[in-house]
Each structure stands twice: as structure tokens, then as C-alpha cells.
Design an enzyme around this catalytic site. Structure first.
Site, PDB file in Angstrom:
ATOM      1  CD  GLU A 260      -2.872  -1.127   2.410  1.00 28.22           C
ATOM      2  OE1 GLU A 260      -2.777  -0.209   3.243  1.00 28.22           O
ATOM      3  OE2 GLU A 260      -3.710  -2.037   2.500  1.00 28.22           O
ATOM      4  CG  HIS A 278      -6.003   0.367   5.024  1.00 28.12           C
ATOM      5  ND1 HIS A 278      -4.746  -0.146   5.155  1.00 28.12           N
ATOM      6  CD2 HIS A 278      -6.642   0.063   6.181  1.00 28.12           C
ATOM      7  CE1 HIS A 278      -4.605  -0.723   6.344  1.00 28.12           C
ATOM      8  NE2 HIS A 278      -5.759  -0.603   6.978  1.00 28.12           N
TER       9      HIS A 278
END
Length: 526
Positions: A260, A278
Site C-alpha cells: 500500500e 484501506h
């Protein structure tokens, strides 16, 4: 005044909480690693979210750092072993965003079941593809929960409310807890075979990394749908992609990814995959909750010694801290005392708590006993890393508790075993807060620990005390207190002398040469 750095975006209310609790605070968001490394030595505490990486290099520069607080659950961005080795407490806030994350998992499950994102995009594009999007009901389906802790338990509760059948795999889930929350506890293989939906709610560890790999996915029911709002890395993404393309997995809803930010991914653009960036903890309520909690926890630790939601040491509530404080001092003194007496390789330590001491939260007391015990034997030992050091060196640690009173209302006894025998020391509190020694190696003796002490084991013969006093006097060493103990007349005796200065090696050699001396050891306490 303790000083804290906030290096990631937190609610402004967190700054107010620090100031209200008497903690100085700086807010410096977006620091590069070198910039953080250059200033971290100024701070006692560090409050972070997920952007700041607390690496081994950062911790090495954090010479005054005592605590790192993560506003949120995951601490993948903190090197916990390195923090532990340096005596830095690592805390998180596991409950502040639990409901938010659980609700997101339920929302993702609905979106996946009814193909809402694809249907939404189609409708916005001016199409009316009513027959294209044929979803499935959640009612009556089997939900497999991998990791049934705080968040997993909330997801299970919400799913039961939707009339789903919930099965759970979690090695730490007790049968009693499973019955209490209404789930069936199963093994992973059983879950994979039975579940219509699988949702993951476990931390990313060596044991859980890739828990859904190609082999595991092959064991799932055809048409299974998978939700991951926990941690990227729990699913092997290449294997998931292959299973979706093969038609074995009907779809996946992913809030987290192995790397990420995930701005490009092989699964992106696949209508069978629902993806969010997220967002599990991204609600106004959750952001506020975790920011306030981390500020409260760091401030309570730095000001009062309270330890809450720590990942590398026992917790101590704000209510417990004042009551434990004199016991912490006693425990450290006893550990340090026996640590300076032992001869040989340390094999084990048994800590006995009696009377009022047995009613306390003894985990932090045991940690500080180990700190005191190991401190004279090695450098850089603290109550955070002492239990880890003991485990690494295969030192067996045992605790026993007896709530019945003996000769004292409260008592702590430490018995250490080495390859050459055993040593023990026992202490109590006078007046509720004044540590006192009451027994050394089963010899009754009452003494207060002072910075400089001389421990002498001798034969109980007339004239010895005078000779010892004269020897100290001739060396211009002033005696503060003199404590004696023996098991029987003429038997082995102990002499514990508090002096006003350090006993040097030459004087210690002279004392050891005195008739009747079996052993003489200098003891020092900070």
C-alpha cells in the site's frame, strides 16, 4: 515535563489532552525518516498512525524515548523487537475503531453479495442492466470468520443478526467464548470447506501470512466470496486472482493489500472484486476515538506510569499504578539484591507473592524483578525487555500466589537457581510503602536497602563484629546501619552493613581475609 511528538495526523483534541495532562507536545506531520531521526532524541513519547515508520534506526536515535503509541490497531510500521530491546513500550488502541472496521466488513460483504459497485457504475453510465446483476442473499448462508477476536466477534454478532450461520477459526478462541457469542468453533480446513463467505480478522504474523494461499483456496467451496478488511498479506493475491478467473471464487472484497498504497493492481478493473483504499477505520467517530485514546494512554504512562494496551509489556491501569508503585520499588530492590548475590549460571527464578501482594496485578512486578535480577549480570536491561531476555536465555520463570497472611500481611520472595545452588531474598512493606528486607537465604534479618551495602556471610563466633567494624573504621568508611541475622547460635550468620561510600576492592579483600568470613560482597543500588 514529559515531551511527546505527534508525527501523523491526529484530532486536535489529542493535543489538548496532552496539555491538560501536563505533557508538552509538538506536532510535526510528514517528516521524512532522516528528519524524524534527527529530532526523535528530544522526545519521551511518539504518537503515530500508519504513515510513520518506527524502524530500528529511528529507535537507535531515540535516546530518551519511553513509549510509542499507535492510534489504531495495526503496528506493522513499528519494529517491536527493536523497541523492546531498547525498553520502549509499544501501545495501540485496539478498541477505538473496532465497530467501524467491523461495519466496513459487513458493508463489503453486502456490496459483494449484491454486486453493488458494478451495478452502480453501470447505472451511472446510463445503462439499465437489471438482469445482468444477479446477487445472492446473506440469509441462511455460512460465514467463516478467520480470527474471532474483538473485531471478528463484532462481525459475527452482526452476521448472526442477519440470520447467517457463523463458524470461526481462531486458536485463541475458547469453547466458552464461542458459545457466549453464538459461533461454532472449527478448524481451518472445516471452515474452508463449509463457508459461503469468508472474512479475515487476524493480525499479520508469521503464522497468518498467506493463510489463504492457492492450497487453501483450492479447499474452499466453489462460489465462495472472500472479504479482507484486516491486513494485506493474509491472502496470496496472485492465487486469489487465479481462483477468481477460474470461476472457483465468485468474488472478493478487499480493503487492504500486500503493498500500500495500491495504485495499480492486477485485480483492479475486475467486476468481481470490490476494492476500497484501506477505509476500515475511516469514520469520523473512529478517527476521533483512536486519537483521544492514544493521547490518554501516552499521557497516563508518562505521568502516572499506567500501561494500557501495551504489546510488549504487562498492562497497568491508572487505578493500579499508585497501589503498585511501592511494590515495584520493593520488587526491583529484591531482584537487584539477589542478582548481586548469585554465583554461577542462572537457570531459574521463582517469585512468590503472599498476602496482600498476591491480590495485585503481579505481571509488571515479575517484569521488574527480572529487570533487577538481570541488571547486575548484563547491560541495557529494563522491565520491558527483561522477560524477553530471560526467555531467550532459557531462564525458567515461575510465579506463585498465596493470599493467606503469614508473619507479614504482604510478602514477596525471590528464589533463584544457578548451576551452583540457590539464593533467596524476601521483603515486605512497612507502613504500606516502605520496602524492607526480612530474610536472606532463609536467615531472618530486617534491613532497609541503601545505595552502598556490604553483605557478609560469616561463622557466628565472638569478636567478629568488632573486627569488621574496626576494619571499616580504619579505612575511614562510616557505618550507617548494621544488621545481623543467624539461624542458630554458633551457626552460619549474615551481616548486612549500610555504609556511606563505595567499598573499594582493596578493602573488600581485607574483609574477606578476616577470620570467620565465608563470603563478602559489595552491593550497590541506584
Amino acid at each position: 515535563m514529559p515531551k511527546v511528538l505527534i508525527s501523523d495526523s491526529l484530532s486536535p483534541r489529542a493535543v489538548e489532552i496532552f496539555k491538560e495532562r501536563g505533557v508538552e507536545v509538538d506536532v510535526k506531520v510528514g517528516l521524512k525518516p532522516d528528519e524524524l531521526k534527527a529530532i526523535i532524541g528530544e522526545y519521551d513519547g511518539l504518537a503515530i498512525r500508519s504513515n510513520t515508520k518506527v524502524t530500528k534506526d529511528i529507535l537507535a536515535a531515540a535516546t530518551n524515548l519511553k513509549v510509542v503509541g499507535r492510534a489504531g490497531i495495526g503496528v506493522d510500521n513499528v519494529d517491536i523487537p527493536a523497541a523492546t530491546a531498547r525498553g520502549v513500550v509499544v501501545m495501540n488502541t485496539p478498541f477505538g475503531n473496532s465497530i467501524t472496521t467491523a461495519e466496513h466488513a459487513i458493508a463489503m460483504m453486502f456490496a459483494l453479495a449484491r454486486e453493488i459497485p458494478a451495478a452502480n457504475a453501470s447505472t451511472h453510465a446510463g445503462k439499465w442492466e437489471k438482469n445482468r446483476f444477479m446477487g445472492v442473499e446473506l440469509f441462511g448462508k455460512v460465514l467463516g470468520v478467520i480470527g474471532c477476536g474483538n473485531i471478528g466477534g463484532i462481525v459475527a454478532d452482526r452476521a448472526i443478526g442477519l440470520k447467517m450461520k457463523v463458524i470461526a477459526f481462531d486458536p485463541f478462541l475458547s469453547p466458552e467464548r464461542a458459545t457466549e457469542i453464538g459461533v461454532e468453533k472449527v478448524e481451518l480446513e472445516d471452515l474452508l470447506k463449509r463457508a459461503d463467505f469468508i472474512t479475515l480478522h487476524t493480525p499479520l504474523t508469521e503464522a497468518t501470512k498467506g493463510v489463504l494461499d492457492a492450497k487453501a483456496l483450492a479447499k474452499t467451496k466453489k462460489g465462495v466470496r472472500i472479504i479482507n478488511c484486516a491486513r494485506g498479506g493474509l491472502i496470496v493475491e496472485e492465487a486469489l486472482q487465479a481462483a477468481i478467473e477460474a470461476g472457483h471464487v465468485a468474488g472478493a472484497a478487499l480493503d487492504v493489500f500486500a503493498e500500500e498504497p495500491a495504485k495499480a493492481h492486477p485485480l483492479f478493473g475486475n467486476e468481481k472484486v470490490v476494492a476500497t483504499p484501506h477505509l476500515g477505520a475511516s469514520t469520523t467517530e473512529a478517527q476521533e476515538n483512536v486519537a483521544l485514546q492514544v493521547a490518554e494512554q501516552l499521557a497516563d504512562y508518562l505521568v502516572n506510569g499506567a500501561v494500557v494496551n501495551a504489546l510488549n509489556m504487562p498492562s497497568v491501569t491508572a487505578e493500579e499504578a499508585p497501589r503498585l508503585r511501592p511494590y515495584m520499588k520493593l520488587a526491583e530492590q529484591l531482584g537487584g539484591f539477589v542478582g548481586q548475590l548469585i554465583d554461577g549460571s542462572l537457570k531459574g527464578v521463582a517469585i512468590e507473592y503472599e498476602g496482600q501482594a498476591a491480590t495485585l496485578n503481579t505481571k509488571p512486578l515479575t517484569a521488574i524483578v527480572l529487570k533487577g535480577l538481570l541488571g547486575p549480570l548484563m547491560e541495557s536491561v529494563n522491565m520491558v525487555n527483561a522477560p524477553v531476555i530471560a526467555k531467550e536465555r532459557d531462564i525458567k520463570v515461575a510465579e506463585t500466589k498465596r493470599t493467606n497472611d503469614g508473619d507479614y500481611q504482604t510478602l514477596v520472595r525471590i528464589i533463584v537457581t544457578t548451576d551452583k545452588g540457590t539464593n533467596s531474598v524476601t521483603g515486605t512493606l512497612f507502613g504500606g510503602d516502605k520496602p524492607r528486607l526480612v530474610e536472606i537465604d532463609e536467615v531472618p534479618i530486617e534491613a532497609e536497602v541503601t545505595p552502598f551495602m556490604l553483605f557478609v556471610r560469616n561463622e557466628d563466633k565472638p569478636g567478629f563484629i568488632g573486627k569488621l567494624g574496626t576494619t571499616l573504621g580504619n579505612a575511614s568508611v562510616n557505618i550507617a546501619t548494621f544488621h545481623l541475622g543467624r539461624t542458630a547460635p554458633g551457626a552460619n550468620a549474615i551481616c548486612l552493613v549500610s555504609v556511606d561510600q563505595k567499598v573499594d576492592d582493596a578493602l573488600l579483600a581485607t574483609i574477606r581475609a578476616l577470620p570467620s568470613v565465608v563470603r563478602a560482597t559489595e552491593l550497590t543500588f541506584a
